[in-house]
Design a protein around this motif. Structure first.
Motif, PDB file in Angstrom:
ATOM      1  N   ALA A  30     -14.373  56.199 -52.069  1.00 55.36           N
ATOM      2  CA  ALA A  30     -14.583  55.067 -52.971  1.00 55.36           C
ATOM      3  C   ALA A  30     -13.269  54.557 -53.530  1.00 55.36           C
ATOM      4  O   ALA A  30     -12.321  55.322 -53.752  1.00 55.36           O
ATOM      5  CB  ALA A  30     -15.502  55.483 -54.118  1.00 55.36           C
ATOM      6  N   TRP A  36     -11.691  42.953 -58.270  1.00 57.69           N
ATOM      7  CA  TRP A  36     -12.215  43.693 -57.123  1.00 57.69           C
ATOM      8  C   TRP A  36     -11.798  43.042 -55.810  1.00 57.69           C
ATOM      9  O   TRP A  36     -11.479  43.741 -54.838  1.00 57.69           O
ATOM     10  CB  TRP A  36     -13.734  43.804 -57.195  1.00 57.69           C
ATOM     11  CG  TRP A  36     -14.236  44.808 -58.181  1.00 57.69           C
ATOM     12  CD1 TRP A  36     -15.011  44.581 -59.281  1.00 57.69           C
ATOM     13  CD2 TRP A  36     -13.998  46.225 -58.169  1.00 57.69           C
ATOM     14  NE1 TRP A  36     -15.265  45.749 -59.960  1.00 57.69           N
ATOM     15  CE2 TRP A  36     -14.654  46.771 -59.300  1.00 57.69           C
ATOM     16  CE3 TRP A  36     -13.289  47.071 -57.318  1.00 57.69           C
ATOM     17  CZ2 TRP A  36     -14.628  48.141 -59.584  1.00 57.69           C
ATOM     18  CZ3 TRP A  36     -13.262  48.432 -57.615  1.00 57.69           C
ATOM     19  CH2 TRP A  36     -13.921  48.948 -58.725  1.00 57.69           C
ATOM     20  N   ALA A  96     -19.082  45.357 -59.865  1.00 60.23           N
ATOM     21  CA  ALA A  96     -19.083  45.958 -58.535  1.00 60.23           C
ATOM     22  C   ALA A  96     -20.505  46.141 -58.017  1.00 60.23           C
ATOM     23  O   ALA A  96     -20.800  45.850 -56.853  1.00 60.23           O
ATOM     24  CB  ALA A  96     -18.356  47.297 -58.569  1.00 60.23           C
ATOM     25  N   GLY A 141     -17.816  53.287 -51.742  1.00 65.49           N
ATOM     26  CA  GLY A 141     -18.095  52.184 -52.654  1.00 65.49           C
ATOM     27  C   GLY A 141     -17.046  52.084 -53.736  1.00 65.49           C
ATOM     28  O   GLY A 141     -15.846  51.987 -53.458  1.00 65.49           O
ATOM     29  N   ALA A 142     -17.484  52.128 -54.993  1.00 65.94           N
ATOM     30  CA  ALA A 142     -16.577  51.969 -56.128  1.00 65.94           C
ATOM     31  C   ALA A 142     -16.915  53.004 -57.201  1.00 65.94           C
ATOM     32  O   ALA A 142     -18.083  53.266 -57.485  1.00 65.94           O
ATOM     33  CB  ALA A 142     -16.686  50.566 -56.717  1.00 65.94           C
ATOM     34  N   GLU A 178      -9.468  45.277 -53.383  1.00 66.36           N
ATOM     35  CA  GLU A 178      -9.952  45.656 -52.050  1.00 66.36           C
ATOM     36  C   GLU A 178      -9.018  45.130 -50.966  1.00 66.36           C
ATOM     37  O   GLU A 178      -8.771  45.809 -49.972  1.00 66.36           O
ATOM     38  CB  GLU A 178     -11.368  45.140 -51.833  1.00 66.36           C
ATOM     39  CG  GLU A 178     -12.412  45.912 -52.617  1.00 66.36           C
ATOM     40  CD  GLU A 178     -13.831  45.474 -52.277  1.00 66.36           C
ATOM     41  OE1 GLU A 178     -14.018  44.255 -52.029  1.00 66.36           O
ATOM     42  OE2 GLU A 178     -14.727  46.310 -52.250  1.00 66.36           O
ATOM     43  N   ARG A 217     -21.835  46.634 -54.135  1.00 70.51           N
ATOM     44  CA  ARG A 217     -21.094  47.864 -53.863  1.00 70.51           C
ATOM     45  C   ARG A 217     -21.865  49.064 -54.414  1.00 70.51           C
ATOM     46  O   ARG A 217     -22.479  48.991 -55.471  1.00 70.51           O
ATOM     47  CB  ARG A 217     -19.705  47.821 -54.504  1.00 70.51           C
ATOM     48  CG  ARG A 217     -18.811  46.707 -54.001  1.00 70.51           C
ATOM     49  CD  ARG A 217     -17.478  46.711 -54.738  1.00 70.51           C
ATOM     50  NE  ARG A 217     -16.603  45.621 -54.319  1.00 70.51           N
ATOM     51  CZ  ARG A 217     -16.591  44.416 -54.871  1.00 70.51           C
ATOM     52  NH1 ARG A 217     -17.398  44.168 -55.888  1.00 70.51           N
ATOM     53  NH2 ARG A 217     -15.787  43.485 -54.439  1.00 70.51           N
ATOM     54  N   ARG A 218     -21.774  50.150 -53.721  1.00 67.02           N
ATOM     55  CA  ARG A 218     -22.347  51.410 -54.209  1.00 67.02           C
ATOM     56  C   ARG A 218     -21.444  51.888 -55.343  1.00 67.02           C
ATOM     57  O   ARG A 218     -20.271  52.196 -55.126  1.00 67.02           O
ATOM     58  CB  ARG A 218     -22.370  52.423 -53.072  1.00 67.02           C
ATOM     59  CG  ARG A 218     -23.156  53.673 -53.351  1.00 67.02           C
ATOM     60  CD  ARG A 218     -23.149  54.554 -52.117  1.00 67.02           C
ATOM     61  NE  ARG A 218     -24.049  55.676 -52.239  1.00 67.02           N
ATOM     62  CZ  ARG A 218     -24.229  56.574 -51.266  1.00 67.02           C
ATOM     63  NH1 ARG A 218     -23.554  56.459 -50.145  1.00 67.02           N
ATOM     64  NH2 ARG A 218     -25.074  57.560 -51.452  1.00 67.02           N
ATOM     65  N   THR A 219     -21.962  51.946 -56.556  1.00 68.06           N
ATOM     66  CA  THR A 219     -21.096  52.082 -57.735  1.00 68.06           C
ATOM     67  C   THR A 219     -21.505  53.252 -58.608  1.00 68.06           C
ATOM     68  O   THR A 219     -22.694  53.500 -58.822  1.00 68.06           O
ATOM     69  CB  THR A 219     -21.142  50.791 -58.576  1.00 68.06           C
ATOM     70  OG1 THR A 219     -20.790  49.678 -57.742  1.00 68.06           O
ATOM     71  CG2 THR A 219     -20.168  50.868 -59.733  1.00 68.06           C
TER      72      THR A 219
END
Length: 370
Positions: free
Chosen positions: A134, A359, A159, A247-248, A363, A164-166
């Motif tokens: 992440a 973000w 996010a 993810g984040a 990224e 995003r998977r956060t």
């Protein structure tokens, strides 16, 4: 122990292998491998024959071959599974096991007991699927009331809203709890005290499933118990598991950096030091920047600009000797939104725009450097 034939491996729903495949008959070695799989949070299958041909829909994520079975598997389909094959044996101080590995087609060797830790990591990575870690960002206030917790929540909300998977991690035990700030103090799930004894490797899926879900993200916060700190080993284990999810990950950090906070700083891809555009705040931020900057490779300053005339972002950046991540002007209605239970960064405004832009740029930078 009865084994499963090579053509009859049990599989999970949808034909997916549930865990690593163990090919071993020596009872002592088999017991050790089962113990190491349990430590990695993996459910293995045990077989005595060669694995099925690759691509048959039964490919295990990892094949652990005991040295007792390696000789009769020479010339089998082991080599076709490439890096997924590990030959496991005892450390007897010679190179016999290594020669056996080459003959059997295994590309990795784990000698017990010395390689137990590495083998647990290998099993866990194979089962969890070791992908890109992440993007991990931490927010820390340069002075009291700088707004670092609000920024951390807004970054996580932004996010998650972008798909995003956060995961948001509350690293400030004296901050009152980010679940309160996000209006989720009654949400079901575990808080930090449940993880205070964590050591070594924490399964990332188990961590995710145990935490409250708020605003499409997972949150690890504090409860209202007397627990006001976690050991650095627990922070290390939990944050490493969060990062393996991909993810984040956003971490809210305290100004007074204890050992756990320093451990978290060491796992960040970037740190954001939040500083109001005032001389006194800049003076206080110097001390925080000196400590955090010695641990974080990429520390940037976020400048909160007041309505009245004062320093601008570039000036604060030069005074602190840190790159400028951006400016956050005062946001009308933010306090009222928080009081009403609406999360920061979830509505249009300077804070939401800052998070979206951050973000995107972050990224891009991470992608260019990878």
């Amino acid at each position: 122990m009865a084994g499963t034939s090579a053509s009859e491996w049990p599989t999970a729903a949808g034909g997916r292998q549930r865990g690593p495949l163990i090919i071993a008959e020596d009872e002592e070695l088999l017991d050790d491998l089962l113990r190491l799989c349990a430590a990695a949070g993996a459910v293995p299958e045990v077989a005595h024959g060669a694995p099925a041909r690759r691509g048959a829909g039964l490919d295990p994520p990892l094949i652990l071959v005991g040295e007792d079975c390696a000789r009769r598997l020479r010339g089998s389909r082991l080599a076709a599974h490439g890096d997924a094959v590990v030959l496991v044996g005892r450390d007897r101080g010679d190179d016999a096991v290594w020669r056996l590995a080459m003959e059997a087609g295994a590309r990795d060797v784990a000698l017990l007991p010395g390689c137990e830790g590495r083998l647990v990591e290998r099993i866990a990575d194979a089962v969890e699927g070791a992908g890109r870690p992440a993007l991990t960002v931490g927010a820390i206030g340069g002075c009291g009331g700088a707004g670092a917790s609000t920024l951390a929540c807004a970054l996580a909300v932004s996010a998650a809203a972008a798909g995003r998977r956060t995961m948001l991690i509350d690293g400030d035990p004296l901050g009152g709890g980010l679940d309160v700030l996000l209006g989720g103090e009654r949400a079901e799930g575990l808080r930090w005290p449940a993880f205070a004894d964590s050591r070594g490797r924490v399964a990332c899926r188990a961590l995710e499933e145990a935490l409250p879900e708020l605003h499409s993200m997972r949150l690890l916060s504090w409860d209202r118990s007397p627990c006001t700190a976690v050991p650095p080993e627990a922070m290390k284990a939990v944050l490493a598991a969060a990062r393996r999810r991909g993810g984040a990950v956003v971490v809210d950090l305290p100004r007074r950096l204890d050992e756990a906070a320093l451990e978290a700083l060491g796992q960040l891809d970037a740190g954001l030091l939040v500083v109001p555009a005032e001389l006194r705040a800049v003076a206080a931020a110097h001390r925080v920047a000196a400590t955090a900057g010695a641990v974080v490779g990429d520390l940037r300053v976020v400048v909160r600009t007041p309505r009245a005339a004062g320093l601008d972002g570039e000036q604060v950046s030069r005074l602190l000797g840190l790159p400028l991540a951006g400016e956050l002007p005062a946001e009308t209605g933010l306090a009222a939104a928080l009081a009403a239970g609406r999360p920061p960064g979830g509505e249009r405004g300077p804070l939401a725009r800052f998070c979206t832009d951050f973000w995107a740029c972050f990224e891009a930078l991470q992608g260019a450097s990878s």
